[in-house]
Design an enzyme around this catalytic site. Sequence first.
Site, PDB file in Angstrom:
ATOM      1  N   ASP A   1     -26.699 -35.485  96.421  1.00 48.71           N
ATOM      2  CA  ASP A   1     -27.733 -34.462  96.651  1.00 48.71           C
ATOM      3  C   ASP A   1     -27.450 -33.200  95.842  1.00 48.71           C
ATOM      4  O   ASP A   1     -28.313 -32.331  95.715  1.00 48.71           O
ATOM      5  CB  ASP A   1     -27.860 -34.141  98.144  1.00 48.71           C
ATOM      6  CG  ASP A   1     -26.579 -33.603  98.770  1.00 48.71           C
ATOM      7  OD1 ASP A   1     -25.531 -33.575  98.100  1.00 48.71           O
ATOM      8  OD2 ASP A   1     -26.621 -33.203  99.961  1.00 48.71           O
TER       9      ASP A   1
ATOM     10  N   TYR B   1     -19.825 -31.043  87.548  1.00 41.95           N
ATOM     11  CA  TYR B   1     -19.911 -32.353  88.213  1.00 41.95           C
ATOM     12  C   TYR B   1     -21.367 -32.740  88.459  1.00 41.95           C
ATOM     13  O   TYR B   1     -21.815 -33.819  88.048  1.00 41.95           O
ATOM     14  CB  TYR B   1     -19.143 -32.316  89.539  1.00 41.95           C
ATOM     15  CG  TYR B   1     -19.528 -33.417  90.507  1.00 41.95           C
ATOM     16  CD1 TYR B   1     -19.178 -34.736  90.268  1.00 41.95           C
ATOM     17  CD2 TYR B   1     -20.276 -33.131  91.667  1.00 41.95           C
ATOM     18  CE1 TYR B   1     -19.555 -35.758  91.146  1.00 41.95           C
ATOM     19  CE2 TYR B   1     -20.642 -34.134  92.550  1.00 41.95           C
ATOM     20  CZ  TYR B   1     -20.289 -35.446  92.287  1.00 41.95           C
ATOM     21  OH  TYR B   1     -20.671 -36.446  93.140  1.00 41.95           O
TER      22      TYR B   1
ATOM     23  N   LYS C   1     -23.859 -35.866  87.021  1.00 39.07           N
ATOM     24  CA  LYS C   1     -24.545 -36.834  87.901  1.00 39.07           C
ATOM     25  C   LYS C   1     -26.062 -36.784  87.645  1.00 39.07           C
ATOM     26  O   LYS C   1     -26.738 -37.811  87.654  1.00 39.07           O
ATOM     27  CB  LYS C   1     -24.252 -36.533  89.375  1.00 39.07           C
ATOM     28  CG  LYS C   1     -22.795 -36.712  89.784  1.00 39.07           C
ATOM     29  CD  LYS C   1     -22.286 -38.141  89.627  1.00 39.07           C
ATOM     30  CE  LYS C   1     -22.902 -39.106  90.611  1.00 39.07           C
ATOM     31  NZ  LYS C   1     -22.297 -40.458  90.484  1.00 39.07           N
TER      32      LYS C   1
HETATM   33  N1  LIG Z   1     -17.871 -38.216  98.338  1.00 42.64           N
HETATM   34  C1  LIG Z   1     -19.088 -37.773  98.597  1.00 42.64           C
HETATM   35  O1  LIG Z   1     -19.300 -36.998  99.536  1.00 42.64           O
HETATM   36  C2  LIG Z   1     -20.261 -38.223  97.740  1.00 42.64           C
HETATM   37  C3  LIG Z   1     -21.555 -37.887  98.138  1.00 42.64           C
HETATM   38  C4  LIG Z   1     -22.631 -38.362  97.379  1.00 42.64           C
HETATM   39  C5  LIG Z   1     -22.413 -39.133  96.258  1.00 42.64           C
HETATM   40  N2  LIG Z   1     -21.133 -39.426  95.879  1.00 42.64           N
HETATM   41  C6  LIG Z   1     -20.945 -40.282  94.699  1.00 42.64           C
HETATM   42  O2  LIG Z   1     -20.371 -41.500  95.174  1.00 42.64           O
HETATM   43  C7  LIG Z   1     -19.541 -42.079  94.166  1.00 42.64           C
HETATM   44  C8  LIG Z   1     -18.173 -42.359  94.743  1.00 42.64           C
HETATM   45  O3  LIG Z   1     -17.614 -41.139  95.208  1.00 42.64           O
HETATM   46  P1  LIG Z   1     -16.205 -41.101  95.943  1.00 42.64           P
HETATM   47  O4  LIG Z   1     -16.207 -39.910  96.811  1.00 42.64           O
HETATM   48  O5  LIG Z   1     -15.911 -42.441  96.492  1.00 42.64           O
HETATM   49  O6  LIG Z   1     -15.255 -40.818  94.689  1.00 42.64           O
HETATM   50  P2  LIG Z   1     -13.708 -41.130  94.511  1.00 42.64           P
HETATM   51  O7  LIG Z   1     -13.223 -40.088  93.561  1.00 42.64           O
HETATM   52  O8  LIG Z   1     -13.026 -41.286  95.821  1.00 42.64           O
HETATM   53  O9  LIG Z   1     -13.675 -42.561  93.813  1.00 42.64           O
HETATM   54  C9  LIG Z   1     -14.112 -42.771  92.496  1.00 42.64           C
HETATM   55  C10 LIG Z   1     -13.512 -44.090  92.010  1.00 42.64           C
HETATM   56  O10 LIG Z   1     -14.024 -44.322  90.690  1.00 42.64           O
HETATM   57  C11 LIG Z   1     -12.927 -44.681  89.844  1.00 42.64           C
HETATM   58  N3  LIG Z   1     -13.274 -44.225  88.480  1.00 42.64           N
HETATM   59  C12 LIG Z   1     -13.384 -42.953  88.027  1.00 42.64           C
HETATM   60  N4  LIG Z   1     -13.741 -42.959  86.722  1.00 42.64           N
HETATM   61  C13 LIG Z   1     -13.841 -44.263  86.354  1.00 42.64           C
HETATM   62  C14 LIG Z   1     -14.175 -44.914  85.149  1.00 42.64           C
HETATM   63  N5  LIG Z   1     -14.437 -44.226  84.040  1.00 42.64           N
HETATM   64  N6  LIG Z   1     -14.193 -46.269  85.116  1.00 42.64           N
HETATM   65  C15 LIG Z   1     -13.909 -46.993  86.239  1.00 42.64           C
HETATM   66  N7  LIG Z   1     -13.584 -46.425  87.408  1.00 42.64           N
HETATM   67  C16 LIG Z   1     -13.548 -45.074  87.473  1.00 42.64           C
HETATM   68  C17 LIG Z   1     -11.732 -43.956  90.401  1.00 42.64           C
HETATM   69  O11 LIG Z   1     -10.516 -44.569  90.005  1.00 42.64           O
HETATM   70  C18 LIG Z   1     -11.988 -44.077  91.908  1.00 42.64           C
HETATM   71  O12 LIG Z   1     -11.473 -45.296  92.410  1.00 42.64           O
HETATM   72  C19 LIG Z   1     -19.525 -41.068  93.016  1.00 42.64           C
HETATM   73  O13 LIG Z   1     -20.447 -41.500  92.056  1.00 42.64           O
HETATM   74  C20 LIG Z   1     -19.988 -39.772  93.647  1.00 42.64           C
HETATM   75  O14 LIG Z   1     -20.660 -38.983  92.704  1.00 42.64           O
HETATM   76  C21 LIG Z   1     -20.052 -38.995  96.599  1.00 42.64           C
END
Ligand SMILES: NC(=O)c1ccc[n+]([C@@H]2O[C@H](COP(=O)([O-])OP(=O)(O)OC[C@H]3O[C@@H](n4cnc5c(N)ncnc54)[C@H](O)[C@@H]3O)[C@@H](O)[C@H]2O)c1
Length: 324
Positions: free
Chosen positions: A119, A145, A149
């Site tokens: 969001d 960031y 996205k």
């Molecule tokens: N955490 C939140 O509150 C939230 C909310 C909305 C959306 N998101 C989105 O959800 C997704 C996951 O978020 P998260 O909190 O689990 O993140 P996280 O940082 O915990 O996990 C990200 C994972 O992606 C892997 N990664 C990073 N770059 C990479 C690459 N180039 N190639 C392959 N793997 C790669 C990392 O090793 C890690 O395992 C993201 O796209 C984030 O933008 C997160």
Amino acid sequence: MRVLVTGGAGFIGSNFVRHRLREHPDDELVIIDKLTYASDTENLSGLRYTLIRGDIADAEAVKSATRDVDLIVNFAAESHVDNSIVSSENFVRSNIVGVHNLLEAVRRTGVRFHQISTDEVYGSLPLGSQERFSESSKYDPRNPYSATKAAADFLVRAYYNTYGLPVTISNCSNNYGPNQHPEKLIPKAIINAHLGRPIPVYGNGRQVRDWIFVEDHCSAIDAILQKGRYGRTYLIGVDNEQENISVVRRILSLMGRDESLIRFVEDRPGHDVRYAIDAGGIRGELGWRPAMTFEAGLRATVDHYLKYMKRYLMKVNGAMQNVP
Ligand SMILES: NC(=O)c1ccc[n+]([C@@H]2O[C@H](COP(=O)([O-])OP(=O)(O)OC[C@H]3O[C@@H](n4cnc5c(N)ncnc54)[C@H](O)[C@@H]3O)[C@@H](O)[C@H]2O)c1
């Protein structure tokens, strides 16, 4: 189905793999993950999956990982806003170039693709207003960031409009729950409260987020994968607007700790004050409903971190030096 989960060793990706295997036990799960500091294969313990250590910003790695899969769900990203303020190069590579590589693979193979977004692409809402983000809100990312996205979302939309690919996007609010890296607010508050260390809170702590339990996010993604319409964006939220400071206070109260641990620190530059989501689209069109209350979700989260405290303390003490 053979499902490729990118970033499956991270917070939400690992919870999704667990959810998917429980709900679709015949699926074959393949994970491609760069295994950055934010990942942990312990997040996947006890699960049946194949792991490819690879970078989605590497076109050849993506080509080979996307061969013979029926579905791609992209969680892989650099996800920590503070890190993107220090240096955004890895964010551009993983969050934009990586998505471009995945879309090129989808263009070649025609495989179904879902992009996990945030969001935060919509920017910031005024405190105290009733306004909420909806699918038609204008994009207005305000930190590196969220800008990466947003760029990725535009690429997905453009590939849908240009090539008619079978793609969907979801933009979800802040997640909490098991497996989140201790750099993030809720795990950090739990760990510091446990250690009796000060808990840093940005600015006056009045920033508002709509906190969703990670398992509810996973069930929403699954609903989109089953019934979502191609080319469509779905907003995911649970009407649980909470000020950061009140989240920290609840954690301290759940853990029987004193509020004197709270330390207000200089605010993050460009800190968005409020995110709020109108999830009427996914509720109405797909019939999705969250299952967890904030009380129960926070309790389960505190219990998880206390149970696995040793593992998280190792990350706090070691891996924090490896941030990009
Ligand atoms: N955490 C939140 O509150 C939230 C909310 C909305 C959306 N998101 C989105 O959800 C997704 C996951 O978020 P998260 O909190 O689990 O993140 P996280 O940082 O915990 O996990 C990200 C994972 O992606 C892997 N990664 C990073 N770059 C990479 C690459 N180039 N190639 C392959 N793997 C790669 C990392 O090793 C890690 O395992 C993201 O796209 C984030 O933008 C997160």
